[in-house]
Scaffold this active site. Structure first.
Site, PDB file in Angstrom:
ATOM      1  N   ASN A   1     -12.809 -35.306 -23.503  1.00  0.00           N
ATOM      2  CA  ASN A   1     -13.545 -35.048 -24.734  1.00  0.00           C
ATOM      3  C   ASN A   1     -13.696 -33.552 -25.002  1.00  0.00           C
ATOM      4  OD1 ASN A   1     -15.355 -38.023 -24.588  1.00  0.00           O
ATOM      5  ND2 ASN A   1     -14.669 -37.195 -26.545  1.00  0.00           N
ATOM      6  N   SER A   2     -13.307 -32.725 -24.058  1.00  0.00           N
ATOM      7  CA  SER A   2     -13.411 -31.282 -24.261  1.00  0.00           C
ATOM      8  C   SER A   2     -12.748 -30.883 -25.558  1.00  0.00           C
ATOM      9  CB  SER A   2     -12.739 -30.538 -23.115  1.00  0.00           C
ATOM     10  OG  SER A   2     -13.619 -30.392 -22.034  1.00  0.00           O
TER      11      SER A   2
ATOM     12  N   PHE B   1     -18.129 -29.551 -25.211  1.00  0.00           N
ATOM     13  CA  PHE B   1     -17.338 -28.946 -24.129  1.00  0.00           C
ATOM     14  C   PHE B   1     -17.773 -29.335 -22.726  1.00  0.00           C
ATOM     15  CE2 PHE B   1     -19.985 -25.400 -22.518  1.00  0.00           C
ATOM     16  CZ  PHE B   1     -20.917 -25.252 -23.541  1.00  0.00           C
ATOM     17  N   ASP B   2     -18.848 -30.089 -22.589  1.00  0.00           N
ATOM     18  CA  ASP B   2     -19.273 -30.424 -21.225  1.00  0.00           C
ATOM     19  C   ASP B   2     -20.341 -31.509 -21.273  1.00  0.00           C
ATOM     20  OD1 ASP B   2     -19.264 -30.227 -18.487  1.00  0.00           O
ATOM     21  OD2 ASP B   2     -20.052 -28.198 -18.376  1.00  0.00           O
TER      22      ASP B   2
ATOM     23  N   ASP C   1     -17.658 -21.820 -25.866  1.00  0.00           N
ATOM     24  CA  ASP C   1     -16.408 -22.400 -25.369  1.00  0.00           C
ATOM     25  C   ASP C   1     -15.532 -22.884 -26.537  1.00  0.00           C
ATOM     26  OD1 ASP C   1     -14.457 -23.433 -23.801  1.00  0.00           O
ATOM     27  OD2 ASP C   1     -15.776 -24.652 -22.535  1.00  0.00           O
TER      28      ASP C   1
ATOM     29  N   ASN D   1     -21.211 -24.172 -14.934  1.00  0.00           N
ATOM     30  CA  ASN D   1     -20.399 -25.350 -15.226  1.00  0.00           C
ATOM     31  C   ASN D   1     -21.179 -26.635 -14.930  1.00  0.00           C
ATOM     32  OD1 ASN D   1     -18.193 -26.938 -15.809  1.00  0.00           O
ATOM     33  ND2 ASN D   1     -17.054 -26.448 -13.946  1.00  0.00           N
TER      34      ASN D   1
ATOM     35  N   HIS E   1     -11.718 -23.348 -22.742  1.00  0.00           N
ATOM     36  CA  HIS E   1     -11.156 -23.763 -21.449  1.00  0.00           C
ATOM     37  C   HIS E   1      -9.946 -24.672 -21.621  1.00  0.00           C
ATOM     38  CE1 HIS E   1     -13.838 -27.439 -21.643  1.00  0.00           C
ATOM     39  NE2 HIS E   1     -12.842 -27.973 -20.976  1.00  0.00           N
TER      40      HIS E   1
END
Lengths: 799, 799
Positions: free
Chosen positions: B709-710, B726-727, B267, B258, B131
């Protein structure tokens, strides 16, 4: 309630779901997986080796090999044969006792018609779900006294409130195998319609011979007509409300949590059955006395624990596991998606009307709840079916069955053509399914058009001898027909009635050319291919005239029609009765088609079922049919999907965590918040689970249940009441079509939460004492003790 | 992107989020918890004992008592002091190494501007989230070549695709404490506005002195201005796409999943940084060569296991844990609910336009994704805040702090009035918050009005000496301003531009009497109290003229304005530039108000923070500010609510279970399904976790992260790369305001899933080899090996 589904009572002498049953989570008719109709499948082909079939059925039904996992809504008579499995799971009593329907414990397990319940005191105290008494709460509510929201507690027996007309407690007293009487010696040359009529006639004869004052009988089909039982039930008509908690307990989480885990509902309520001074069933009357049941359940104070054995007894409504692939596909690929769409539209219509008028909102509340519940059920089935690849698995099983039949000459001779023949019957049904569904959609429950049809049908049938009447309109049902027409007044809202009828008419307007309803086309001015807006205008004009020309909304006129002479009803100029007259020929056509289909299935169903049972080679439970059943298993969690685990229990702390002040679904009262906080702070409070460090609220188990099981007694290995079943998880719903042993879980409220709420919130210690529970003896002095029952204002138990 | 939030770059010399950053899950500006603006809080009151404060800060920042739980986005310099805690959790390396930002491993951890990433080969291969490369995939897509959907794999380095203008890799090379230079010796008599300006000037001077060709510098505030650091970063401008999986891997579950667990996203994506032949940063050019970093991470083949230690390095964007109660309430009770409402409306507008036009749908896709993500973030904060009683806890903490200050005379002297003073500053801000938010809402990212303001502001500022320019418009930012204006062309859709501007104007139209925008009232013909439909008509008429009178949609005209002489831009007759001129005075007013507020907070923030740190009595991590941070913890599940457990890992089988053929979010390709089924069937396949019996996909850990931080590198106890962050879970989001050690969990993709996808689906074994991974050596011969890289059609890695 689900307007597209016809009355489940068709071809069944006893409607087991009274038309006014409260909508709710796991109630029978709402969760009915058979979308269009459920004709009994009658065994009627003696030329096709009925003796063999019967012998075979007896053999396999009583065979000893336990089923894999814990699928099975077992007939109580099958339980003794499952003794090894029960013992292995932790049952300590005598499995043989279950076979005696009038003994202990089965004699304590009753039906409310659409819900299950049980006796818990020698004075006829009944415990069931809160959502099973919504109708009674609504009946006793007024603008200034909202019992659904605030709950109710009778401080004395004199204060107990009558549930209203139609409310019943049914106590099963006998079940007799009448397979030969119903299905034996039918001429093989009968046409399907004749066969359907012949069986209906035999059912009526048996029922008439069985019934007497206070006793209600029905003849029920098991295993698609392979077996028939005559069931006799005591019908207690004076049912009163004893105690229902506020909605933030009884319906905590509302629609949001419905069918979901984690759950924090206290879905319980207490009723009492009353009878005449002579101890026999009687209409509601001031000087009635409490019914004294022969059996009642002992209430546990220990509740249920993870890994523990549980056995559940109740009245599951309908499952469709023994359907063919084609029938399953009709439901999952056509009927259910259609119903979801329809119900979504209807809910949108009712939501808009409710926003516009507070009164409408109150009147349609139960209908909205029922529709939302039914819609979520169907969505759950569809989602579960997709995720579980249900149709593929069903197809594989059918391919397997066909191969197994072909593989042996004797089997091929016995069962060879049954699958193809069933497919033909199904194909005939599908040929007019759009029209049939649209037509049935016109008759929403408690609607004026439905009342008009009822009045007209009753007038027609009354003119005939009782034995020749349509079973639905036999004299034995007149009282409940009247009660239904009286009871609907509270839910009747003309704006909603009209808007929903309009919605159904627009569906009729859009029918394809081959499936029109000519009588309506002519009356309204519709035709295939008319644009929607034009159809809408015509429908509106027609409805204007219809509602101007009717007095059916007047209760005395509407109920009066039920006693009026046949000729005067048939000649009645009321606009809705005129519409009913207009539609009468199609109505008859559909009834005959159903009877014909029932006759066809009576030929084929038993053959199909016998093949399935022979192939299974072990005990098989029949599909649910609203009769008394037993299922058992273990308290345990589940992984509903990769990466998540549902824990087997929830806690008081979780109730508080969901609290949103003022919220309709999650808003606790300050008193409840305080009671929970007090309980959380006291490490040795009553009904606390030491391992959990809190009072348990709800728990999961792997028992096999469905709609109608709501309120079922949940017993532990010693036969004590440890909880009440009230729902299944979302992942469970598709098990109505094909059992999934991995993911299926029922949801129960732990009896300790019931006791905690009664004592700590409602001050209902007199109710507990009646069940033999002395609150302070179970732990520290509960605050409920410090508050005498009278201190809780009657009618507001803890809000 | 979030139109109501002003540029986060205000008062910050280096915008860390380029305006074209891909929207996504955990990206910096999207998740910014400070809703209105984030002026740096500058230490500027030497009279109020700055020496004491500085000394105190130094003391407490370096103290040894480990924090409870694992809260803390630590400055790398703080890590050596946390060595005991790291060792206890399982770190086997040298904690001291983290303090060297240019050493190993910190030197391998880079920023993409809004996302984090890391080098994984000596040839500049970079791994980050899928993403985080959406913009690059969009830039290289065409109607017949949809890289977002199908992914991309360069078979050779020559095939690697330029990410487009504005794409960057920032390598942090130095961080220097400049607290004295920024905040020392400021005259106590300065007004707040003067103080704000003075600090801005010092920041500009430091930045100018630090920067040189290829080096980008910024001065960053820590602990509300108690400490300042000058950060120098190498700015690599030629970034190319190496490998991105198809969206059913990279964005599996889409908006539905999400922020949720259980998760099954792959991701990840690979980029490469290129430089000039001399090894120095250079613009994209054909004959550039791969950048050779001094440090890169070793990729693990063992992945992460429950209970295992993990340490995460990246560039978290913004947190607001060190805010006052009043600031927090402004965000949670006013700004966030307002933003959710606004974003919901904007999404509805864009959804309708997308239904009407396929082209619009493509152009606004990234904006829709960003809005949906931001809305879900804010909803998550609000829900988490409610469930976690965040405001109550914050209030209790502030009451506590106030009592602690009062309890000691010396403390009362140092900190006595700071809370009241901060509340006054906040109250001034709230007085015009409706107007300010509505005004800022006019400037949607990549909108014509925003372009007009940029052109006008640049023209104004260009006329001044560089050192006196607004930092945002200094020469060092011209290139990225140009790149932004070029890059917006792909996302520009006039229908959407107009519909969103209309939406914002209607909000302006509805402003209360005391907070009107007179310039717009006069231009559009609005006034307080004008009915909505009348306002709508006036706005429509005004917009007709506006869009007729503009050429800004023409890229060459729009970009040309950036070089045009100041007078000609200011005199430009373009309708949008006229509006920008009209609004320029208010724009200036708001900038000054912000600068004044920054000056006030520069007085107060350091005092507040010093009190908080002194009270804590142990190491405290500063709020995130888009600089390099380190957080560590353990791989573990969580109970998000009573009755549910999130397991710490998901599996390949779970990817398949979510598959819905043809679905936009959950539709796998046949090839993917086949690869999973093959893998599930082979018990000794590569990258399988023996304990799990499957290939792990995503995992949970309790590290402390936020937007930005992604793409962060997740290292195990030996410093090897075991996953990519990623999340965060939905329950985690509110931790941006107040850390919840119980429920906070970050979501990472296990490196084994990355390797599995690369080898088994995409045939990207050459990418694995570059990282030192030899696919067949890890298990059985993978099918990727049998398929040479060239056999996978370039641009379609496994769809």
């Amino acid at each position: 309630m689900i307007p597209t589904a016809p009355s489940p009572a068709r071809l069944r002498p006893t409607p087991t779901v009274p038309p006014d049953a409260a909508p709710g989570r796991w109630p029978a008719s709402r969760a009915s997986p058979r979308p269009a109709e459920s004709p009994a499948r009658l065994l009627a082909s003696p030329a096709r080796a009925p003796a063999t079939l019967l012998a075979l059925a007896s053999a396999v039904l009583l065979a000893g090999r336990p089923a894999s996992a814990d699928e099975g809504m077992w007939m109580p008579q099958q339980i003794p044969d499952l003794a090894p499995r029960l013992r292995k799971l932790g049952f300590e009593g005598d499995p043989g006792a279950f076979a005696d329907l009038a003994g202990h414990p089965m004699g304590a397990v009753v039906s409310l018609g659409g819900c299950s319940a049980s006796f818990v005191s020698p004075d006829g105290l009944v415990v069931t779900n809160h959502h099973c008494v919504t109708g009674a709460l609504q009946f006793n509510s007024a603008p200034e006294r909202n019992l659904i929201k605030d709950g109710f507690l009778a401080a004395t027996r004199a204060e107990e409130l009558w549930n209203g007309p139609g409310s019943r407690v049914y106590v099963t007293v006998a079940a007799r195998d009448v397979t030969k009487e119903v299905a034996g010696s039918l001429d093989a040359k009968l046409s399907d319609l004749q066969r359907g009529e012949a069986i209906e006639k035999r059912e009526k004869e048996l029922t008439a011979a069985c019934e007497r004052e206070g006793l209600r009988c029905r003849v029920a089909s098991y295993f698609q007509g392979l077996r028939w039982y005559e069931i006799a039930q005591l019908e207690l008509k004076d049912v009163r409300l004893v105690y229902a908690p506020p909605s933030f307990v009884g319906n905590y989480g509302g629609e949001t949590d419905n069918w979901r885990w984690p759950r924090h509902g206290g879905d319980f309520a207490f009723l009492r059955a009353w009878v005449g001074r002579d101890g026999r069933p009687a209409a509601h009357a001031r000087d009635n006395v409490p019914y004294r049941p022969r059996h009642w359940l002992k209430v546990s104070t220990a509740g249920a624990s993870p890994g523990g054995f549980v056995i559940v007894a109740g009245y599951p409504g309908r499952t469709a596991r023994h359907q063919t692939l084609r029938e399953t596909r009709d439901a999952l690929e056509w009927a259910y998606p259609r119903q979801v769409r329809q119900m979504k539209e209807m809910l949108a219509i009712l939501a808009e009307l409710s926003r516009a008028s507070k009164e409408t909102e109150i009147r349609v509340a139960a209908r909205v709840r029922g529709l939302a519940n039914a819609m979520k059920n169907r969505q759950g089935v569809l989602e579960g079916a997709r995720k579980g690849r249900l149709v593929e698995r069903k197809a594989a099983a059918e391919t397997d069955l066909a191969a197994w039949i072909r593989a042996d000459a004797a089997r091929a001779a016995r069962y060879g053509t049954v699958l193809a023949s069933l497919d033909e019957v199904q194909a005939r049904k599908e040929a007019t399914r759009e029209r049939d569904a649209a037509y049935r959609g016109l008759y929403a429950r408690d609607s004026l058009l439905s009342s008009a049809r009822t009045a007209r049908r009753l007038a027609e049938e009354r003119a005939r001898p009782d034995a020749e009447r349509d079973p639905e309109y036999q004299q034995r049902n007149w009282e409940r027909i009247r009660e239904g027409q009286e009871r609907m007044q509270k839910a009747l809202d003309l704006a909603a009635d009209r808007a929903l009828l309009r919605h159904s008419l627009l569906e009729v307007a859009a029918l394809p050319p081959g499936q029109r309803i000519p009588a309506l086309d002519a009356a309204v001015g519709l035709a295939a291919g008319v644009p929607a807006d034009e159809a809408g205008r015509k429908v509106d004009a027609w409805l204007d005239a219809l509602y101007r020309g009717t007095r059916l909304a007047d209760q005395s006129f509407r109920v009066g029609l039920l006693d009026a002479p046949t000729e005067s009803v048939l000649a009645e100029a009321d606009a809705f009765l005129q519409v009913a007259a207009l539609l009468a020929p199609l109505d008859k056509e559909l009834r005959d088609a159903e009877k014909e289909r029932a006759g066809a299935l009576a030929r084929l169903g038993p053959v199909y079922m016998a093949a399935a049972i022979e192939k299974a080679g072990g005990p098989v439970a029949p599909d649910a049919n609203s009769t008394l059943r037993v299922t058992f298993g273990t308290v345990k969690g589940v992984s509903p999907e990769d990466g998540v685990l549902y824990l087997p229990q929830t806690r008081l702390a979780g109730v508080l965590a969901k609290h949103r002040p003022g919220d309709k679904e999650f808003g606790l009262s300050p008193r409840m918040v305080e009671a929970i906080e007090r309980s959380l702070a006291s490490p040795r409070g009553p009904w606390r689970d030491a391992r959990l460090g809190d009072v348990p609220v709800d728990f999961l188990s792997d028992v096999d249940t469905t709609g109608g099981n709501s309120g079922s007694a949940v017993l532990d290995g010693r036969g004590e009441l440890v909880g009440l079943l009230f729902d299944g998880t979302y992942e469970t719903i598709a098990s109505d079509f094909l059992f999934d042993p991995e993911r299926t879980r029922s949801i129960q409220v732990d009896i300790r939460y019931v006791l905690w709420v009664a004592a700590e919130l409602s001050g209902a210690s007199h109710v507990l004492r009646e069940m033999g529970i002395d609150a302070p003896a179970t732990g520290r002095v509960s605050s409920g003790e410090g508050r005498p029952a009278a201190a809780a204002p009657p009618g507001r138990p803890g809000s």
